[in-house]
Design a protein around this motif. Structure first.
Motif, short mmCIF file in Angstrom:
data_model
loop_
_atom_site.label_atom_id
_atom_site.label_comp_id
_atom_site.label_asym_id
_atom_site.label_seq_id
_atom_site.Cartn_x
_atom_site.Cartn_y
_atom_site.Cartn_z
N UNK A 17 30.42 55.18 41.16
CA UNK A 17 31.67 54.49 41.48
C UNK A 17 32.77 54.97 40.54
N UNK A 18 33.84 55.51 41.12
CA UNK A 18 34.93 56.04 40.29
C UNK A 18 35.66 54.94 39.54
N UNK A 19 35.78 53.77 40.15
CA UNK A 19 36.52 52.67 39.54
C UNK A 19 35.71 51.96 38.47
N UNK A 20 36.40 51.11 37.72
CA UNK A 20 35.73 50.35 36.66
C UNK A 20 34.97 49.15 37.23
N UNK A 26 35.24 46.32 48.73
CA UNK A 26 34.73 44.95 48.63
C UNK A 26 35.01 44.35 47.25
N UNK A 27 35.51 45.17 46.32
CA UNK A 27 35.65 44.63 44.97
C UNK A 27 36.91 43.77 44.85
N UNK A 28 36.87 42.89 43.88
CA UNK A 28 38.03 42.07 43.54
C UNK A 28 38.47 42.45 42.13
N UNK A 29 39.76 42.42 41.90
CA UNK A 29 40.25 42.73 40.56
C UNK A 29 40.96 41.51 39.98
N UNK A 30 40.81 41.31 38.70
CA UNK A 30 41.38 40.14 38.03
C UNK A 30 42.61 40.55 37.24
N UNK A 31 43.70 39.83 37.45
CA UNK A 31 44.96 40.10 36.77
C UNK A 31 45.42 38.82 36.09
N UNK A 32 45.39 38.81 34.75
CA UNK A 32 45.86 37.66 33.97
C UNK A 32 45.24 36.35 34.45
N UNK A 33 43.95 36.40 34.74
CA UNK A 33 43.24 35.19 35.13
C UNK A 33 43.29 34.86 36.60
N UNK A 34 43.89 35.74 37.41
CA UNK A 34 43.95 35.55 38.86
C UNK A 34 43.15 36.64 39.55
N UNK A 35 42.41 36.26 40.59
CA UNK A 35 41.59 37.23 41.32
C UNK A 35 42.25 37.61 42.64
N UNK A 214 34.08 35.08 47.27
CA UNK A 214 34.94 36.25 47.35
C UNK A 214 34.18 37.52 47.70
N UNK A 215 34.89 38.55 48.15
CA UNK A 215 34.25 39.81 48.55
C UNK A 215 33.42 40.47 47.46
N UNK A 303 51.91 49.27 51.01
CA UNK A 303 52.47 48.69 49.80
C UNK A 303 52.12 47.20 49.85
N UNK A 304 52.09 46.57 48.70
CA UNK A 304 51.64 45.18 48.69
C UNK A 304 52.28 44.39 47.56
N UNK A 305 52.24 43.08 47.72
CA UNK A 305 52.73 42.15 46.71
C UNK A 305 51.64 41.11 46.47
N UNK A 306 51.26 40.93 45.21
CA UNK A 306 50.25 39.93 44.85
C UNK A 306 50.93 38.83 44.04
N UNK A 307 50.70 37.59 44.44
CA UNK A 307 51.33 36.44 43.79
C UNK A 307 50.26 35.48 43.28
N UNK A 308 50.35 35.09 42.02
CA UNK A 308 49.43 34.13 41.46
C UNK A 308 50.18 32.94 40.89
N UNK A 309 49.78 31.74 41.27
CA UNK A 309 50.46 30.52 40.84
C UNK A 309 49.52 29.66 40.01
N UNK A 310 50.01 29.17 38.88
CA UNK A 310 49.19 28.35 37.99
C UNK A 310 49.25 26.88 38.39
N UNK A 311 49.07 26.62 39.65
CA UNK A 311 49.08 25.25 40.15
C UNK A 311 48.39 25.22 41.51
#
Length: 437
Positions: A17-20, A26-35, A214-215, A303-311
Motif C-alpha cells: 500500500x503506497x499510502x500510510x 475504503x480507508x478513512x483519514x483523520x484530520x484534527x480529530x475528525x474522520x 465506517x469504511x 475537488x472536495x470540501x471537508x467540514x468538521x464541527x465540534x458539536x
C-alpha cells in the motif's frame, strides 16, 4: 483478492500500500480529530431478502463475516435541481408511484425499469468473456460477445440520454432526474452508455447500506485474514517498477530500492499507472499497452470540501446530488450546464454530491463523541489539475471561488449547517483518479 487467495488457496499474500493508511478507496483519514471517508459511501444489493442480494455474501466472505452493515433510510438519495428536490426510495414501485403521479404522460417509467432489468440480466454474456482461458483467441471471445451480448451489448452502443428521451419517451426534465447519479460513472448522460447507467441504478434498486464503524472497517476485517495465512499488508510501500524477465512479471521494486519477488504479481493501481508508469517503457510499448491509451480521454477529476464541527448537529443520512444548472442554459439540460461549468469555470453551474458520514455511521458518536462531519464532492475538468499545479495565481483564485461555491451548496442542501462554524474546513484542489502519479 488477498483475502480470497488466503482463504481459498492458503496463499501468503503481500499487499503493498503506497499510502500510510491501508485500504485504498475504503480507508478513512483523520484530520484534527475528525474522520473523513475517501471512497465508500454507499453499497447496494446487500439485502438477500429482496432482489439478488449478491453483494452481501461476497462481502461477508471477503471480510470473514466480521463486518456489520447499517441500512440507510428508505429515501437513501435525493436529486436536487435548484429549489426542487426529488426523493429516491429503496423500491422501484415506490419510485414509479411518485413519478407517474408527478410526471403523467412524460415517459414510460415502467418500461425503464424493465429495460434496466434486461441489461442487468444480459451482463452474464460480458462476464463470461472474462472467464475464458487465456488461450482462447481474442477474436473468438469477441465473436461470442457479439453473438450473445443481447441487451447488454445493444445498449452499450446507445447513450443513457438517447434511450430515455427517444426510446422511452421521457421529457427532458424526467430524463435529467433519472440521470441524477451520473456522477457515479463519470460521464454526462449524453455520453454514457445506457447499459452502464442501468447497472449502477439497478445496484441501488433495493436501497443502500453503510459499514458500521465506517469504511475503514473493511480493511480492518480483511487484514487479520491475510495475516492468518502468513501474509502481510505493508503501508508506506510505494511500488516504483514492476520487474519483468522473459516477458513475465516476477516481482516489484519499491521506491526505497528494495526488490520483492513472487510467483504472482497483481496490480490494482489502475491500467494507466500500471502500463505507463510501473512497467518499463520499452516493455509497455513492445506489447502495445502504451499505444492503447493514445485514443482514450482522461478520467474525471474531482475537488472536495471537508467540514468538521465540534458539536452534535442533526444531519441527514441520505446522499444529496446537487444537479448542475446555470444562467443561459435550460434548467434540465445537463450537457449544456456541464459545458458551462467546465468550459467557462462557471461555479454557479457546478454539480456536487453532499454526504454526512457522521450521520450514516450508527456508532460514530461512540467513536468520536459530539462531532459532526460533512463532505461535498464535485467533478472538475481534467485540465484544471496541471494548471493548478503550475500556476499559483490560478490555483489561489480557483481555490477561493470553488471553496466558496462548495460551502454554499453545503448550506443549501443541509440547512442545519447555516450559522455553524466548522472546526475543520479542508478544501482539496483538483485531483485526478491517480493523485500519486
Amino acid at each position: 483478492l488477498a483475502s480470497i487467495l488466503a482463504q481459498k488457496r492458503g496463499e501468503r499474500v503481500l499487499v503493498l500500500e503506497a499510502n500510510a493508511v491501508p485500504g485504498g478507496c475504503t480507508h478513512c483519514h483523520e484530520v484534527d480529530g475528525f474522520e473523513f471517508n475517501s471512497g465508500v459511501d454507499s453499497v447496494g444489493d446487500m439485502d438477500p431478502s429482496v432482489g439478488r442480494g449478491l453483494t452481501r455474501p461476497m462481502i461477508d466472505f471477503v471480510t470473514g463475516g466480521k463486518l456489520d452493515w447499517a441500512r440507510m433510510p428508505d429515501v437513501h438519495e435525493v436529486c436536487a435541481f435548484g429549489d426542487e428536490e426529488f426523493s429516491w426510495h429503496s423500491s422501484s414501485e415506490a419510485n414509479i408511484e411518485w413519478v407517474e403521479r408527478q410526471f403523467p404522460g412524460q415517459g414510460d417509467v415502467r418500461a425503464y425499469y424493465a429495460l434496466e432489468e434486461r441489461c442487468e440480466w444480459w451482463s452474464w454474456s460480458w462476464g463470461l468473456t472474462k472467464l475464458f482461458p487465456q488461450w482462447v483467441p481474442e477474436g473468438m471471445r469477441d465473436m461470442f460477445y457479439r453473438g450473445s451480448g443481447g441487451a447488454w451489448r445493444r445498449y452499450m452502443q446507445r447513450s443513457a440520454d438517447a434511450v430515455m428521451r427517444n426510446e422511452l419517451g421521457f421529457s427532458q426534465k424526467l430524463a435529467a432526474i433519472y440521470s441524477y447519479m451520473y456522477g457515479n460513472y463519470g460521464k454526462i448522460p449524453a455520453l454514457a452508455p445506457f447499459t452502464l447507467h442501468a447497472l449502477v441504478s439497478f445496484h441501488y434498486r433495493h436501497g443502500a447500506f453503510y459499514p458500521v464503524g465506517g469504511p475503514a472497517q473493511i480493511p480492518a476485517t480483511i487484514i487479520p485474514i491475510v495475516e492468518a495465512a502468513g501474509g502481510q499488508v505493508a503501508v508506506g510501500s510505494r511500488v516504483e517498477r514492476i520487474l519483468v524477465e522473459g516477458d513475465r512479471a516476477v516481482g516489484v521494486r519499491l521506491a526505497n530500492g528494495e526488490e520483492v519477488r513472487a510467483k504472482k504479481i497483481v496490480s490494482d493501481a489502475s491500467a494507466w499507472v500500471t502500463f505507463t508508469q510501473l512497467l518499463d517503457p520499452e516493455t509497455s510499448t513492445r506489447h502495445g499497452y502504451a499505444q492503447r491509451f493514445e485514443s482514450l480521454a482522461p478520467s474525471p477529476a474531482h475537488l472536495s470540501l471537508e467540514l468538521g464541527f465540534d458539536e452534535p448537529i442533526d444531519l441527514p443520512k441520505h446522499i444529496t446530488w446537487h444537479m448542475p444548472h446555470g444562467p443561459g442554459v435550460p434548467q434540465y439540460d445537463l450537457a449544456a450546464a456541464d459545458q458551462l461549468y467546465k468550459g467557462e469555470q462557471a461555479m454557479g453551474a457546478m454539480p456536487a454530491y453532499v454526504i454526512c458520514p457522521s450521520a450514516r455511521d450508527p456508532v460514530y458518536r461512540q467513536r468520536f463523541g459530539d462531532k459532526s462531519t460533512v463532505e461535498v464532492l464535485a467533478e472538475a475538468a481534467p485540465g484544471w489539475i496541471e494548471r493548478a499545479r503550475e500556476d499559483k495565481t490560478f490555483r489561489d483564485e480557483f481555490t477561493a471561488r470553488a471553496k466558496e461555491r462548495l460551502l454554499e451548496i453545503a448550506h443549501q442542501r443541509v440547512p442545519a449547517l447555516r450559522g455553524k462554524t466548522p472546526t475543520v474546513e479542508r478544501f482539496r484542489t483538483p485531483t485526478g483518479c491517480n493523485p500519486m502519479a
